[in-house]
Design a protein around this motif. Structure first.
Motif, PDB file in Angstrom:
ATOM      1  N   UNK A 178       9.772  -1.833  -2.576  1.00  0.00           N
ATOM      2  CA  UNK A 178       8.725  -2.825  -2.792  1.00  0.00           C
ATOM      3  C   UNK A 178       7.451  -2.147  -3.294  1.00  0.00           C
ATOM      4  N   UNK A 179       6.570  -2.960  -3.845  1.00  0.00           N
ATOM      5  CA  UNK A 179       5.285  -2.442  -4.303  1.00  0.00           C
ATOM      6  C   UNK A 179       4.592  -1.789  -3.117  1.00  0.00           C
ATOM      7  N   UNK A 180       4.321  -0.482  -3.228  1.00  0.00           N
ATOM      8  CA  UNK A 180       3.701   0.214  -2.103  1.00  0.00           C
ATOM      9  C   UNK A 180       2.194  -0.023  -2.044  1.00  0.00           C
ATOM     10  N   UNK A 181       1.635   0.211  -0.885  1.00  0.00           N
ATOM     11  CA  UNK A 181       0.185   0.224  -0.730  1.00  0.00           C
ATOM     12  C   UNK A 181      -0.246   1.678  -0.890  1.00  0.00           C
ATOM     13  N   UNK A 182      -0.844   2.002  -2.023  1.00  0.00           N
ATOM     14  CA  UNK A 182      -1.207   3.379  -2.334  1.00  0.00           C
ATOM     15  C   UNK A 182      -2.632   3.734  -1.923  1.00  0.00           C
ATOM     16  N   UNK A 226      -5.748  -1.489  -1.195  1.00  0.00           N
ATOM     17  CA  UNK A 226      -4.877  -2.040  -2.243  1.00  0.00           C
ATOM     18  C   UNK A 226      -4.179  -3.303  -1.763  1.00  0.00           C
ATOM     19  N   UNK A 227      -4.357  -4.386  -2.522  1.00  0.00           N
ATOM     20  CA  UNK A 227      -3.670  -5.646  -2.249  1.00  0.00           C
ATOM     21  C   UNK A 227      -2.677  -5.982  -3.342  1.00  0.00           C
ATOM     22  N   UNK A 228      -2.968  -5.542  -4.581  1.00  0.00           N
ATOM     23  CA  UNK A 228      -2.073  -5.747  -5.717  1.00  0.00           C
ATOM     24  C   UNK A 228      -2.022  -4.465  -6.546  1.00  0.00           C
ATOM     25  N   UNK A 269      -3.919   0.741  -9.452  1.00  0.00           N
ATOM     26  CA  UNK A 269      -4.484   0.051  -8.293  1.00  0.00           C
ATOM     27  C   UNK A 269      -5.857  -0.480  -8.681  1.00  0.00           C
ATOM     28  N   UNK A 270      -6.594  -0.951  -7.701  1.00  0.00           N
ATOM     29  CA  UNK A 270      -7.943  -1.438  -7.964  1.00  0.00           C
ATOM     30  C   UNK A 270      -8.903  -0.308  -8.318  1.00  0.00           C
ATOM     31  N   UNK A 313       1.022  -7.921 -12.650  1.00  0.00           N
ATOM     32  CA  UNK A 313       0.276  -7.689 -11.412  1.00  0.00           C
ATOM     33  C   UNK A 313       1.094  -8.238 -10.252  1.00  0.00           C
ATOM     34  N   UNK A 314       1.326  -7.382  -9.246  1.00  0.00           N
ATOM     35  CA  UNK A 314       2.192  -7.737  -8.124  1.00  0.00           C
ATOM     36  C   UNK A 314       1.486  -7.477  -6.799  1.00  0.00           C
TER      37      UNK A 314
END
Length: 90
Positions: free
Chosen positions: A6-10, A14-16, A41-42, A66-67
């Motif tokens: 899954x899309x990781x939180x880097x 980070x939300x997306x 990321x943001x 964007x995920x």
């Protein structure tokens, strides 16, 4: 056993994220610590390093989308012959 990535939180905020580039393609073997994708990321573009080894069986999203963190992005399996239907069902 197939693994749904899954899309990781880097980063802590980070939300997306946006996959800007896949570094592997379907059928490639990826080892622990190798980079599967570059994710914007943001705050920066970061590398997504693999916590597990296996074969890339399926890339579930195209670059540029964007995920949300936690969105399924790929399926990894121990072999190219392994049944991945359970991971796809998730």
């Amino acid at each position: 056993m197939a693994i749904l990535l899954t899309m990781p939180s880097l980063s802590p905020t980070m939300e997306t994220g946006v996959i800007t580039r896949w570094t592997k393609k379907v059928g490639d073997f990826i080892d622990v610590g190798e980079v599967l994708a570059e994710i914007e990321t943001d705050k920066a573009v970061m590398e997504y390093e693999m916590p597990d080894a296996g074969y890339v069986r399926e890339l579930l999203v195209e670059t540029g989308q964007e995920l949300k963190v936690g969105t399924p992005i790929a399926i990894l399996a121990a072999s190219m012959d392994e049944d991945i239907s359970s991971a796809k069902a998730q």
